[in-house]
Design a protein around this motif. Sequence first.
Motif, PDB file in Angstrom:
ATOM      1  N   ARG A  30       0.829  -1.209   0.000  1.00 49.32           N
ATOM      2  CA  ARG A  30       0.000   0.000   0.000  1.00 49.32           C
ATOM      3  C   ARG A  30       0.863   1.259   0.000  1.00 49.32           C
ATOM      4  N   ILE A  31       0.406   2.292  -0.713  1.00 45.89           N
ATOM      5  CA  ILE A  31       1.038   3.609  -0.728  1.00 45.89           C
ATOM      6  C   ILE A  31      -0.001   4.636  -0.291  1.00 45.89           C
ATOM      7  N   VAL A  32       0.364   5.501   0.637  1.00 42.46           N
ATOM      8  CA  VAL A  32      -0.528   6.545   1.138  1.00 42.46           C
ATOM      9  C   VAL A  32       0.132   7.904   0.921  1.00 42.46           C
ATOM     10  N   HIS A  33      -0.530   8.767   0.181  1.00 45.02           N
ATOM     11  CA  HIS A  33      -0.020  10.111  -0.100  1.00 45.02           C
ATOM     12  C   HIS A  33      -0.278  11.034   1.084  1.00 45.02           C
ATOM     13  N   VAL A  34       0.758  11.758   1.521  1.00 46.22           N
ATOM     14  CA  VAL A  34       0.625  12.773   2.574  1.00 46.22           C
ATOM     15  C   VAL A  34       0.912  14.130   1.919  1.00 46.22           C
ATOM     16  N   PRO A  35      -0.113  14.847   1.463  1.00 46.49           N
ATOM     17  CA  PRO A  35       0.121  16.130   0.781  1.00 46.49           C
ATOM     18  C   PRO A  35       0.662  17.173   1.741  1.00 46.49           C
ATOM     19  N   ASN A  36       1.459  18.081   1.219  1.00 43.44           N
ATOM     20  CA  ASN A  36       2.075  19.093   2.092  1.00 43.44           C
ATOM     21  C   ASN A  36       1.041  19.968   2.781  1.00 43.44           C
ATOM     22  N   PRO A 254      -2.975  -0.430  -4.974  1.00 49.92           N
ATOM     23  CA  PRO A 254      -4.163  -0.027  -5.730  1.00 49.92           C
ATOM     24  C   PRO A 254      -4.067   1.408  -6.228  1.00 49.92           C
ATOM     25  N   HIS A 255      -3.318   2.225  -5.506  1.00 48.56           N
ATOM     26  CA  HIS A 255      -3.148   3.626  -5.898  1.00 48.56           C
ATOM     27  C   HIS A 255      -1.688   4.026  -5.687  1.00 48.56           C
ATOM     28  N   GLY A 256      -1.151   4.786  -6.630  1.00 47.39           N
ATOM     29  CA  GLY A 256       0.165   5.366  -6.459  1.00 47.39           C
ATOM     30  C   GLY A 256       0.023   6.778  -5.911  1.00 47.39           C
ATOM     31  N   ALA A 257       1.061   7.584  -6.083  1.00 40.84           N
ATOM     32  CA  ALA A 257       1.025   8.966  -5.604  1.00 40.84           C
ATOM     33  C   ALA A 257       1.953   9.816  -6.450  1.00 40.84           C
ATOM     34  N   SER A 258       1.518  11.036  -6.728  1.00 45.09           N
ATOM     35  CA  SER A 258       2.367  12.033  -7.376  1.00 45.09           C
ATOM     36  C   SER A 258       2.785  13.029  -6.314  1.00 45.09           C
ATOM     37  N   LEU A 259       4.083  13.093  -6.057  1.00 49.73           N
ATOM     38  CA  LEU A 259       4.602  13.938  -4.983  1.00 49.73           C
ATOM     39  C   LEU A 259       5.285  15.166  -5.553  1.00 49.73           C
ATOM     40  N   ASP A 263       5.754  17.280  -0.100  1.00 47.03           N
ATOM     41  CA  ASP A 263       4.850  16.141   0.075  1.00 47.03           C
ATOM     42  C   ASP A 263       5.590  14.969   0.706  1.00 47.03           C
ATOM     43  N   ALA A 264       4.810  14.013   1.234  1.00 49.03           N
ATOM     44  CA  ALA A 264       5.371  12.776   1.765  1.00 49.03           C
ATOM     45  C   ALA A 264       4.473  11.621   1.370  1.00 49.03           C
ATOM     46  N   ALA A 265       4.949  10.400   1.659  1.00 50.99           N
ATOM     47  CA  ALA A 265       4.157   9.197   1.412  1.00 50.99           C
ATOM     48  C   ALA A 265       4.547   8.119   2.402  1.00 50.99           C
ATOM     49  N   GLU A 266       3.544   7.324   2.788  1.00 50.33           N
ATOM     50  CA  GLU A 266       3.784   6.094   3.535  1.00 50.33           C
ATOM     51  C   GLU A 266       3.745   4.942   2.535  1.00 50.33           C
ATOM     52  N   ALA A 267       4.621   3.944   2.737  1.00 46.84           N
ATOM     53  CA  ALA A 267       4.590   2.744   1.901  1.00 46.84           C
ATOM     54  C   ALA A 267       4.806   1.530   2.794  1.00 46.84           C
ATOM     55  N   TYR A 268       4.169   0.420   2.407  1.00 47.61           N
ATOM     56  CA  TYR A 268       4.178  -0.783   3.244  1.00 47.61           C
ATOM     57  C   TYR A 268       4.642  -1.983   2.414  1.00 47.61           C
TER      58      TYR A 268
END
Length: 299
Positions: A30-36, A254-259, A263-268
């Motif tokens: 899983r990838i979770v986008h953390v927007p600034n 299921p979803h990626g992220a554009s940083l 910005d930050a992201a969590e990945a598992y």
Amino acid sequence: MMSAAALLFAAWGAAGSRESGAVCEEGEGRIVHVPNAKLFVSEPSPRQFGNAPNPKQWSAAGWTAENWLTSRFHFNFAEYSNARNPPFGVLRVVNDDLVQPKRGFGTHPHRNVEIVTYVVAGELTHSDSQGNEETLGPGSVQYMSAGTGVSHSEANNGNVPVRFIQTWLTPARQNLHPNYGSYRAPEGAPEGWTHLVSDARQDRAAPVGIHQDADMYSAVLPANASSVFSLKLGRQAYIVCLEGAVDLSAEAAPHGASLVRHDAAEAYGSAELTFHSLGEGTHLLLFDLPRQGSGRSDL
């Protein structure tokens, strides 16, 4: 009597010390986008850290902001408290700090925390009660194991702003002997991933060793370049986009992220994380950590 800076940092440490809870078994890949926009922005008074007042003609003084410090908190810290944004496992604090010229954090104490600081731009001077003093520039790392107790200061003695990422990690055990270490980056950042920090108790060949099962990597990718980072099962990663922009994806996600910048992201894990730089390129920081907790729940 403790100084104003010391009292404030004691409060900051308490705010960032909450544990993140049990190990999470779900969400592999899983990838979770953390927007600034979800980061808390703090601009404290210069008096709280022993600084002179902000100059009225701040741009003429070579400043890029009106206040001496602009700090973006990724997790609970100081005046920011959010029960839905706990520490990311052993990663308790990630602060993106911009300090203007001739300003800094006055002497203040720490105990039982691993502090890792990555310099993005400018030069940062560290001085501590163990007699260490060093100035480091972009791409370099300062490390301090506070252990049983140490006091230090951080200053921008230069004529241009300094930007750095300061992280606090929970040590593997309490009351260690205080220690300082560093890595001085060579001129001209190499492309691709650079392994900067690893667990001192294991042979993982990074220049800085800390008292925790954690690794830190930086990456500089030119325009339209791709790179893959293998995140193992039982691990999680916290990624910060320092500069530029990047697309982040994983085959199982299921979803990626554009940083973009900040910005930050969590990945598992397990996951093959693919980074594809956009625009003129990107500059990244990645923390590879033991799987623990469930990340932010307010996104």
